[in-house]
Write a protein that holds these residues in place. Structure first.
Motif, PDB file in Angstrom:
ATOM      1  N   GLN A  27      54.663  55.168  31.611  1.00 18.09           N
ATOM      2  CA  GLN A  27      55.522  55.276  32.793  1.00 18.09           C
ATOM      3  C   GLN A  27      55.516  56.692  33.355  1.00 18.09           C
ATOM      4  OE1 GLN A  27      59.334  53.769  31.550  1.00 18.09           O
ATOM      5  NE2 GLN A  27      58.600  51.660  31.432  1.00 18.09           N
ATOM      6  N   GLY A  28      54.683  57.524  32.751  1.00 15.04           N
ATOM      7  CA  GLY A  28      54.532  58.865  33.300  1.00 15.04           C
ATOM      8  C   GLY A  28      55.405  59.913  32.630  1.00 15.04           C
ATOM      9  N   VAL A  29      56.112  59.529  31.579  1.00 12.72           N
ATOM     10  CA  VAL A  29      56.968  60.482  30.879  1.00 12.72           C
ATOM     11  C   VAL A  29      56.131  61.251  29.861  1.00 12.72           C
ATOM     12  CG1 VAL A  29      59.017  60.717  29.408  1.00 12.72           C
ATOM     13  CG2 VAL A  29      58.899  58.884  31.100  1.00 12.72           C
ATOM     14  N   GLN A  30      56.299  62.562  29.839  1.00 14.42           N
ATOM     15  CA  GLN A  30      55.623  63.357  28.823  1.00 14.42           C
ATOM     16  C   GLN A  30      56.256  63.024  27.465  1.00 14.42           C
ATOM     17  OE1 GLN A  30      56.228  67.579  29.037  1.00 14.42           O
ATOM     18  NE2 GLN A  30      54.245  68.037  28.105  1.00 14.42           N
ATOM     19  N   THR A  31      55.457  62.501  26.551  1.00 13.83           N
ATOM     20  CA  THR A  31      56.034  61.925  25.325  1.00 13.83           C
ATOM     21  C   THR A  31      55.472  62.572  24.064  1.00 13.83           C
ATOM     22  OG1 THR A  31      56.200  59.808  26.484  1.00 13.83           O
ATOM     23  CG2 THR A  31      56.500  59.773  24.096  1.00 13.83           C
ATOM     24  N   ILE A  32      56.376  62.997  23.206  1.00 19.21           N
ATOM     25  CA  ILE A  32      55.989  63.525  21.901  1.00 19.21           C
ATOM     26  C   ILE A  32      56.458  62.546  20.839  1.00 19.21           C
ATOM     27  CG2 ILE A  32      56.395  65.360  20.214  1.00 19.21           C
ATOM     28  CD1 ILE A  32      57.007  67.089  22.833  1.00 19.21           C
ATOM     29  N   ALA A  33      55.523  62.138  19.982  1.00 17.26           N
ATOM     30  CA  ALA A  33      55.879  61.268  18.854  1.00 17.26           C
ATOM     31  C   ALA A  33      55.913  62.131  17.604  1.00 17.26           C
ATOM     32  CB  ALA A  33      54.850  60.156  18.709  1.00 17.26           C
ATOM     33  N   LEU A  34      57.078  62.178  16.970  1.00 15.10           N
ATOM     34  CA  LEU A  34      57.230  62.978  15.758  1.00 15.10           C
ATOM     35  C   LEU A  34      57.300  62.052  14.556  1.00 15.10           C
ATOM     36  CD1 LEU A  34      59.922  65.759  16.347  1.00 15.10           C
ATOM     37  CD2 LEU A  34      57.461  66.053  15.947  1.00 15.10           C
ATOM     38  N   ASP A  35      56.363  62.206  13.637  1.00 16.60           N
ATOM     39  CA  ASP A  35      56.419  61.406  12.421  1.00 16.60           C
ATOM     40  C   ASP A  35      57.153  62.204  11.353  1.00 16.60           C
ATOM     41  OD1 ASP A  35      56.082  59.708  10.311  1.00 16.60           O
ATOM     42  OD2 ASP A  35      53.986  59.261  10.756  1.00 16.60           O
ATOM     43  N   CYS A  36      58.366  61.772  11.041  1.00 21.73           N
ATOM     44  CA  CYS A  36      59.196  62.496  10.072  1.00 21.73           C
ATOM     45  C   CYS A  36      59.171  61.827   8.699  1.00 21.73           C
ATOM     46  CB  CYS A  36      60.642  62.573  10.572  1.00 21.73           C
ATOM     47  SG  CYS A  36      60.783  63.363  12.169  1.00 21.73           S
ATOM     48  N   ASP A  37      58.316  60.825   8.531  1.00 23.58           N
ATOM     49  CA  ASP A  37      58.176  60.160   7.237  1.00 23.58           C
ATOM     50  C   ASP A  37      57.265  61.013   6.357  1.00 23.58           C
ATOM     51  OD1 ASP A  37      57.716  58.373   5.119  1.00 23.58           O
ATOM     52  OD2 ASP A  37      57.686  56.643   6.458  1.00 23.58           O
ATOM     53  N   THR A  38      57.643  61.185   5.079  1.00 24.98           N
ATOM     54  CA  THR A  38      56.770  61.947   4.178  1.00 24.98           C
ATOM     55  C   THR A  38      55.513  61.142   3.815  1.00 24.98           C
ATOM     56  OG1 THR A  38      58.012  61.157   2.271  1.00 24.98           O
ATOM     57  CG2 THR A  38      58.653  63.289   3.178  1.00 24.98           C
ATOM     58  N   ASN A  39      55.505  59.898   4.222  1.00 27.91           N
ATOM     59  CA  ASN A  39      54.317  59.046   4.091  1.00 27.91           C
ATOM     60  C   ASN A  39      53.921  58.643   5.509  1.00 27.91           C
ATOM     61  OD1 ASN A  39      52.344  57.276   3.034  1.00 27.91           O
ATOM     62  ND2 ASN A  39      53.802  55.574   3.059  1.00 27.91           N
ATOM     63  N   PRO A  40      53.299  59.567   6.247  1.00 30.72           N
ATOM     64  CA  PRO A  40      53.193  59.395   7.702  1.00 30.72           C
ATOM     65  C   PRO A  40      52.095  58.419   8.152  1.00 30.72           C
ATOM     66  CG  PRO A  40      52.308  61.540   7.031  1.00 30.72           C
ATOM     67  CD  PRO A  40      52.719  60.831   5.781  1.00 30.72           C
ATOM     68  N   ASN A  41      52.516  57.363   8.819  1.00 31.30           N
ATOM     69  CA  ASN A  41      51.585  56.339   9.311  1.00 31.30           C
ATOM     70  C   ASN A  41      51.674  56.106  10.814  1.00 31.30           C
ATOM     71  OD1 ASN A  41      50.608  55.582   6.704  1.00 31.30           O
ATOM     72  ND2 ASN A  41      52.521  54.480   6.365  1.00 31.30           N
ATOM     73  N   LEU A  42      52.522  56.882  11.490  1.00 32.83           N
ATOM     74  CA  LEU A  42      52.763  56.622  12.914  1.00 32.83           C
ATOM     75  C   LEU A  42      51.466  56.688  13.725  1.00 32.83           C
ATOM     76  CD1 LEU A  42      54.741  56.085  15.236  1.00 32.83           C
ATOM     77  CD2 LEU A  42      55.304  58.524  15.266  1.00 32.83           C
ATOM     78  N   GLY A  43      50.555  57.562  13.316  1.00 31.33           N
ATOM     79  CA  GLY A  43      49.267  57.682  14.015  1.00 31.33           C
ATOM     80  C   GLY A  43      48.510  56.358  14.055  1.00 31.33           C
ATOM     81  N   LEU A  44      48.599  55.611  12.961  1.00 26.31           N
ATOM     82  CA  LEU A  44      47.900  54.317  12.923  1.00 26.31           C
ATOM     83  C   LEU A  44      48.472  53.384  13.983  1.00 26.31           C
ATOM     84  CD1 LEU A  44      47.625  53.617   9.069  1.00 26.31           C
ATOM     85  CD2 LEU A  44      45.903  54.620  10.582  1.00 26.31           C
ATOM     86  N   SER A  45      49.801  53.317  14.060  1.00 27.99           N
ATOM     87  CA  SER A  45      50.431  52.403  15.017  1.00 27.99           C
ATOM     88  C   SER A  45      50.246  52.854  16.458  1.00 27.99           C
ATOM     89  CB  SER A  45      51.929  52.273  14.714  1.00 27.99           C
ATOM     90  OG  SER A  45      52.124  51.717  13.439  1.00 27.99           O
TER      91      SER A  45
END
Lengths: 105, 255
Positions: A27-45
């Motif tokens: 939608q045009g919003v500058q978006t930062i995704a922060l993975d705060c899990d010590t087992n970080p998988n957000l990149g996969l999703s």
């Protein structure tokens, strides 16, 4: 907008966070995704793929290793350690546990 | 037998651990089930009505440590055996369930229950009378801090998805460098034979249990019921029975 997604293991936090982030970015919003899990998988999703997800250095690790000044601003840390992915979402990992070493993650 | 289940959130640790503990108890052992997840769920898969019976603050007392810092220990007169007697919930098939309990408020308020639970784990080192089945929270944090240190076998539950495989590999790396003598994988939600090989290849662990994808587990989750009570003939139950058998046999062989 600043959103934190929380919940029990396996309930769908990471999936929800990833879809939220990419939808916002589209939608045009500058978006930062922060993975705060010590087992970080957000990149996969988010669709970064496993290799890029694993290549990310956790900001906390970098600071602890002395590579970075503690005084770095949040913006600088995200600039230095974040990577851009699909729909322009920028991903940064806060703290990963990779090896059993003493210290508090 | 002393096992701890670890893995990514949603991999099926609690579902498998609950069935595992009850099947083990049916063989006559004294089984202690440990749920150290601050968002507990093992009670459901064991079939215990009360999902929230965490360690109370009264189980510990404060004392001044050698460094002058305030510390906690099991209160005077309480040891691992009596703490289990007092605080564990009795589940079907006679399994004793001890729960850390839900996280309450800010960090400091959780210190009592954390230290009580840790004190009981400490005591297990000198009390060999229990078969222990531990269920750790998803991810790497608790395994990293030794919350599964009672285990002689760490079982990494992995489903054949990229996130679960990646988590499994990270946990394998952690567990192998920690104290557990044996680390192995349980391949869960298996839909085809190649899934097992995938888990083996991507985690680098030997797969010692194969649990099929089973809709009965989804039904059990939805109804808040133990799989064993909903459908004791479910394929998942049969697979876990096989796992209990092989681990029991392995243990006898070691003796």
């Amino acid at each position: 907008m600043k959103v934190a997604v929380v919940g029990k293991g396996g309930s769908g936090k990471t999936t929800t966070a990833a879809v939220l982030a990419r939808t916002l970015a589209r939608q045009g919003v500058q978006t930062i995704a922060l993975d705060c899990d010590t087992n970080p998988n957000l990149g996969l999703s988010l669709g970064f793929g496993e290799e890029r997800t694993e290549s990310l250095i956790a900001m906390r690790d970098a600071v602890d290793d002395g590579d970075e000044e503690h005084a770095s601003s949040a913006d600088e840390l995200i600039e230095r350690f974040g990577i851009d992915g699909p729909d322009g979402v920028r991903l940064a990992v806060v703290s990963a546990i990779q090896n059993p070493e003493p210290g508090c993650p | 037998m002393r096992v701890a289940f670890v893995g990514k959130g949603g991999a099926g640790k609690s579902s498998i651990a609950g069935v595992f503990a009850r099947l083990l108890a049916r063989r006559g052992g004294r089984v202690l089930a440990l749920d150290s997840d601050p968002m507990p769920g093992l009670a459901y898969s064991l079939g215990v009505p009360s999902a929230d019976a965490g360690m109370p603050a009264e189980a510990v007392e404060e004392y001044d440590g050698p460094d002058g810092r305030q510390r906690y220990r099991l209160k005077s007169g309480l040891d691992t055996a009596s703490a289990i007697e007092r605080y564990a919930t009795i589940s079907p098939d006679g399994v004793r369930l001890l729960q850390l309990g839900k996280a309450r408020g800010v960090k400091g308020e959780n210190s009592y229950s954390h230290n009580a639970f840790q004190g009981i784990i400490d005591g297990l080192a000198d009390d060999d009378s229990w078969d222990v089945v531990g269920d750790l929270p998803g991810g790497t944090r608790q395994p990293f801090f030794g919350w599964g240190r009672y285990a002689r076998t760490v079982l990494v539950v992995v489903e054949p998805t990229p996130a679960s495989l990646l988590s499994g590999r990270r946990l394998a790396r952690l567990a192998q460098q920690l104290s557990a003598p044996r680390v192995a994988a349980i391949a869960n939600k298996i839909r085809e034979p190649s899934d097992v090989a995938l888990v083996e290849r991507r985690t680098g662990l030997q797969v010692i249990g194969q649990v099929p994808y089973d809709d009965s587990q989804g039904d059990a989750d939805r109804h808040g019921l133990a799989l064993l009570d909903l459908n004791s003939q479910a394929p998942m139950v049969a697979a876990i029975e096989t796992l209990v058998s092989s681990l029991t046999a392995a243990e006898i062989a070691v003796r």
